[in-house]
Design an enzyme around this catalytic site. Sequence first.
Site, short mmCIF file in Angstrom:
data_model
loop_
_atom_site.label_atom_id
_atom_site.label_comp_id
_atom_site.label_asym_id
_atom_site.label_seq_id
_atom_site.Cartn_x
_atom_site.Cartn_y
_atom_site.Cartn_z
CB SER A 63 7.95 -6.34 12.31
OG SER A 63 6.98 -5.34 12.49
CE LYS A 66 8.67 -3.11 13.77
NZ LYS A 66 7.55 -3.45 14.67
CE1 TYR A 191 8.68 0.47 11.78
CE2 TYR A 191 6.56 1.40 11.20
CZ TYR A 191 7.31 0.41 11.80
OH TYR A 191 6.68 -0.64 12.43
CE1 TYR A 243 6.22 -6.47 17.12
CE2 TYR A 243 4.99 -8.20 16.01
CZ TYR A 243 5.84 -7.11 15.97
OH TYR A 243 6.32 -6.68 14.76
CB VAL A 261 2.01 -8.12 10.10
CG1 VAL A 261 2.00 -7.87 11.59
CG2 VAL A 261 2.40 -6.86 9.33
#
Length: 307
Positions: A63, A66, A191, A243, A261
């Site tokens: 992530s 992102k 993605y 998050y 992660v």
Amino acid sequence: MDYQLILNEIAEEIMSLQDKGKVANYIPALENVNPEQFGMSLTLFDGTQYNVGDFNTLFSIQSISKVFTFTLALKFYSTGLYKRIGREPSGNPFNSLVQLEYEHGVPRNPFINAGAINVTDTLMSYYGDSTTASKEIMQFIQDIAGEPSLTHNEIVSTSEMDHGFRNMALANLMKSFNNLDNDVHDVVQTYFRHCAIEMNTKMLSRAMLFLSNHGIDPISGVEYLSEQQAKRVNAVMLTCGHYDASGDFAFHVGLPGKSGVGGGIVAVVPKKMGICVWSPGLNAQGNSLAGTLALELFTSKTGMSIF
């Protein structure tokens, strides 16, 4: 300030935590990563780097990618991007279907999975197809990291695709609300490809420099974002980068940052440096256990929290 001494102290202090977290076993290709690894790097504006531990070991950035796709989408679409993606903390797990349904297919922010899938969709539309989008995303990350040899791990991306049922569900749900323009399978596959890019802490700390310098890479002089846009990316990293543990991270660390992660965390010290820490063992929210503490120790020892 003796950054090398500080990094050495941090590595010593977090040693007992390196086997406490749990690796991301819901992605089979990441399940066998040795959790007892730790690396940390700082990159200053003149290119000087300080490192400790397993800083040369490549890992799946997941992530963290992102941040880079959000940067590109913001550059291309500017504030128009917010018509389809929010910028508020989610307060929910990163793969929540309930929140997406409740909010009519509009992801809460670009760093939860639905938001990042939506951002990927915008880049596919901008570049015309998934192949070109993947190539351009990779080129951008190679440029900001100064590493033309960067690549993605096909085994990891295939593993994620084979087990990506919830992400497919998120994409289909957005499609049902007319908030996804391209083919669901192609978007999710694209993605997963950028999530499976492999880097080490040296590369990632270097890649964050443009965000610590108002959008301009201090080494190359290239302007990747306007000052206002860089401010926006950093703000979303601070409020949404971890998050449903983003508040805790801001409280304990006090820097804009983004976790993955794969065990990596990047962070920005405005006008000073980019930071990356990596330790594969995760806490309950999916963030590196030892890595989070290492960054807390860093801001405590240096006084470099933004607060």
